[in-house]
Scaffold this active site. Structure first.
Site, PDB file in Angstrom:
ATOM      1  N   SER A  43     -17.826  35.849  24.330  1.00 28.64           N
ATOM      2  CA  SER A  43     -18.495  36.348  25.186  1.00 28.64           C
ATOM      3  C   SER A  43     -18.490  37.639  25.978  1.00 28.64           C
ATOM      4  CB  SER A  43     -18.719  35.278  26.295  1.00 28.64           C
ATOM      5  OG  SER A  43     -19.953  35.296  27.000  1.00 28.64           O
ATOM      6  N   ASN A  46     -21.220  43.379  23.752  1.00 30.56           N
ATOM      7  CA  ASN A  46     -21.119  44.253  22.735  1.00 30.56           C
ATOM      8  C   ASN A  46     -22.332  45.556  22.890  1.00 30.56           C
ATOM      9  OD1 ASN A  46     -23.021  42.654  21.905  1.00 30.56           O
ATOM     10  ND2 ASN A  46     -22.159  42.142  19.871  1.00 30.56           N
ATOM     11  N   CYS A  47     -23.153  45.379  23.596  1.00 34.33           N
ATOM     12  CA  CYS A  47     -24.270  46.299  23.761  1.00 34.33           C
ATOM     13  C   CYS A  47     -23.708  47.272  24.620  1.00 34.33           C
ATOM     14  CB  CYS A  47     -25.455  45.503  24.566  1.00 34.33           C
ATOM     15  SG  CYS A  47     -26.664  44.604  23.435  1.00 34.33           S
ATOM     16  N   THR A 279     -30.641  24.306  10.060  1.00 31.06           N
ATOM     17  CA  THR A 279     -30.557  24.993   8.904  1.00 31.06           C
ATOM     18  C   THR A 279     -31.246  23.871   7.812  1.00 31.06           C
ATOM     19  OG1 THR A 279     -28.265  23.969   8.490  1.00 31.06           O
ATOM     20  CG2 THR A 279     -28.261  26.317   9.648  1.00 31.06           C
ATOM     21  N   ILE A 284     -26.436  20.874  10.969  1.00 31.42           N
ATOM     22  CA  ILE A 284     -26.030  22.137  11.060  1.00 31.42           C
ATOM     23  C   ILE A 284     -27.099  23.045  11.484  1.00 31.42           C
ATOM     24  CG2 ILE A 284     -25.057  24.067  10.044  1.00 31.42           C
ATOM     25  CD1 ILE A 284     -23.639  22.326   7.814  1.00 31.42           C
ATOM     26  N   ASP A 289     -27.589  36.628  15.278  1.00 31.96           N
ATOM     27  CA  ASP A 289     -27.709  37.884  14.425  1.00 31.96           C
ATOM     28  C   ASP A 289     -27.557  37.398  12.973  1.00 31.96           C
ATOM     29  OD1 ASP A 289     -27.769  39.416  16.577  1.00 31.96           O
ATOM     30  OD2 ASP A 289     -26.131  40.422  16.107  1.00 31.96           O
TER      31      ASP A 289
END
Length: 552
Positions: A43, A46-47, A279, A284, A289
């Site tokens: 957590s 990354n921005c 999915t 699942i 991303d």
């Protein structure tokens, strides 16, 4: 699947995975929730990494939104850092995990499995791509390595490859550290989500801060040079010397785990999910991303790596796992980027996409101030609105400016999300005080211009159509002085205050295309001409848009 599964396992602990874990705990106190993260952090923001490299954010701890202890203490969630999920056995509902610190390999069973592995930076197989000093930026350790390289090698010259979000943000932050930057972009523009003419002020701003732009060129090879640095050779034959190279080419969905498990992968290379984030295996889920989802505007499958949608997808997966009937409406790509004081924002489809799909669309350009002109320091916003010619439904918008830019795109993004039209934008009631906006906000103005065009009150033409001027009259209604400074070749100048007295100079049997500086005076002229029997059209966005289109 049960409505309250006993064991929820989550692969990946950044935006989508962490949101899913926390939401699942808020919906169930009895579920066992375990999150596996192959990296050393969970957590993290990354921005914010480019701004840590650039010393805008100086404390690395500020990038940590949460940590393993917080998840354990606050949410009773077991977070296993540096534990990589190696395989999924769908038949037995088990995953195989490798502890990267001890090399222990073990299995865990699940009732519900959530894949949130994210995306990996693209590293094309170019000669020399693995030379020291070439970095991609995706994680906190990446940012540490870049900072250490800059400090150790006293970097003064860098090459950034790619003109997307990371490329622009890294260019700005390296300049902030007194490093000369060359930015190489294979396309003819930076910021691919925007249409070419909207990026002209971005190119100008980059160049004004001494960023060397190499557009329409791509890297062919990296070579060590005699000075201990790297020569970046491009397909055009140019060579750019650097002591640091940042790869900002883009990211690719991390799908190896899903592929090996036999889950469906879409045409765009992401894990295919339905609107409940499931999915092709009903036990699942996948978020973030790594997945393909539907574009809210076009209905096409797409991959859009943005933090906002990833967080919402994580919440929806948790809802569905815990028995709630939640659905994801799709992505519209609402995004914003800042570079050297300029804000670049967009939402929905761009014109390139609408052309490719063959849609019947309209567009307007305008250049309003971000607040009223009489209040000090009003800054212009270059705004483009795209809409359906059939019913006025909003399809997309792009804006570039210094202040108030993202605010307008946020409003239009919400309108688009609700299926609103340009007629709704006309009527939108927005905040107004002199220092914040105008009684007719830029959003209102965009709606009014588009609505006037659809009603036929002031039909629009666009500068891209100028090659078809053989039988038309181009009329410039700016002042004589403005016309003298610069105008479109072939235009006749009749200033707006003189227009009514000089109507005899115009041919009522000829189409008249009217322009001014930004479009407002041309609108007044278009209405006056049409009321006097002339077939007049307003050139949207005025001479300012013409200059942007011409520089395209």
């Amino acid at each position: 699947m049960t409505s309250n599964p006993k064991r929820i396992l989550i692969v990946g602990g950044v935006a989508g995975g962490a949101s899913c874990a926390a939401r699942a705990r808020r919906l169930s106190e009895t579920a066992e929730i375990t999150m596996f993260e192959r990296g050393a952090f969970v957590s993290f923001a990354n921005c914010g990494l480019p701004y840590y490299v650039g010393d805008v954010i100086t404390d690395e701890k500020k990038l940590l939104v949460a940590n393993a202890d917080l998840f354990r203490q606050r949410f009773n969630i077991d977070v296993r850092l540096e534990n990589e999920v190696m395989a999924i056995d769908r038949t037995t509902r088990q995953i195989t995990v490798k502890n990267r610190k001890t090399d222990e390999v073990y299995q865990e069973s699940y009732d519900a499995l959530v894949l949130a592995p994210g995306a990996a930076p693209i590293r094309p197989p170019l000669p020399g791509i693995d030379l020291p000093g070439i970095f991609a930026l995706r994680t906190i350790p990446d940012s540490r390595r870049i900072r250490e390289w800059i400090d150790t090698h006293q970097v003064k010259q860098a090459v950034v490859v790619g003109g997307g979000f990371i490329g622009l943000e890294m260019a700005e932050n390296l300049v902030h550290r007194d490093i000369a930057v060359t930015l190489i972009e294979a396309q003819s523009q930076v910021m691919a989500p925007l249409d070419p003419e909207m990026v002209a002020p971005v190119h100008d701003r980059l160049r004004s801060h001494q960023v060397t732009l190499c557009l329409g060129d791509s890297v062919a090879e990296f070579k060590p040079n005699a000075n201990g640095g790297i020569d970046v050779l491009t397909k055009s034959g140019a060579t750019h010397a650097a002591e640091l190279v940042i790869l900002g080419i883009g990211v690719r969905p991390e799908t190896a785990l899903a592929k090996d498990a036999g889950l469906e992968i879409g045409d765009r290379g992401g894990i295919r999910v339905n609107d409940q984030m499931q999915t092709s295996d009903p036990n699942i889920w996948a978020v973030g991303d790594a997945i393909e989802v539907k574009d809210f505007v076009t209905g096409e499958w797409t991959v859009i790596p943005l933090a906002g949608p990833a967080n919402r997808q994580g919440r929806i997966a948790a809802d569905v796992i815990c028995g709630r009937d939640s659905t994801f409406r799709g992505v519209q790509g609402t995004s914003v980027c800042g570079v050297f004081g300029l804000t670049i924002a967009s939402t929905g489809a761009n014109e390139k996409t609408l052309k490719r799909l063959g849609w019947d669309y309209g567009k307007v350009y305008l250049h309003p101030g971000h607040h009223v002109g009489y209040y000090p320091n009003a800054k212009p916003i270059d705004l483009k609105l795209l809409f359906s010619n059939q019913d006025g439904r909003i399809l997309g918008a792009q804006a570039v400016g210094e202040d108030g830019t993202e605010k307008r795109i946020d409003v239009i993004a919400m309108a688009l999300q609700t299926g609103a039209t340009v007629f709704d934008l006309e009527e939108a009631e927005l905040c107004y005080a002199p220092q914040f906006g105008a009684a007719k906000d830029p959003v209102n103005m965009a709606g009014m211009i588009a609505a006037n065009a659809l009603r036929g009150d002031a039909p629009l033409v666009h500068w891209q159509q100028l090659e078809n001027l053989e039988d038309k009259r181009l009329l410039d209604v700016r002042s004589v002085d403005e016309f003298a400074v610069g105008h479109v070749e072939g235009a006749v100048n009749i200033p707006l205050p003189e227009l009514r007295d000089r109507l005899l100079e115009l041919n009522p049997d000829q189409e008249i295309w009217v322009y001014c500086q930004v479009g407002q005076r041309a609108y007044y002229a278009t209405r006056a001409l049409r009321l006097n029997g002339f077939n007049a059209y307003n050139l949207s966005g005025g001479f300012k848009t013409y200059q942007a289109v011409s520089s395209d």
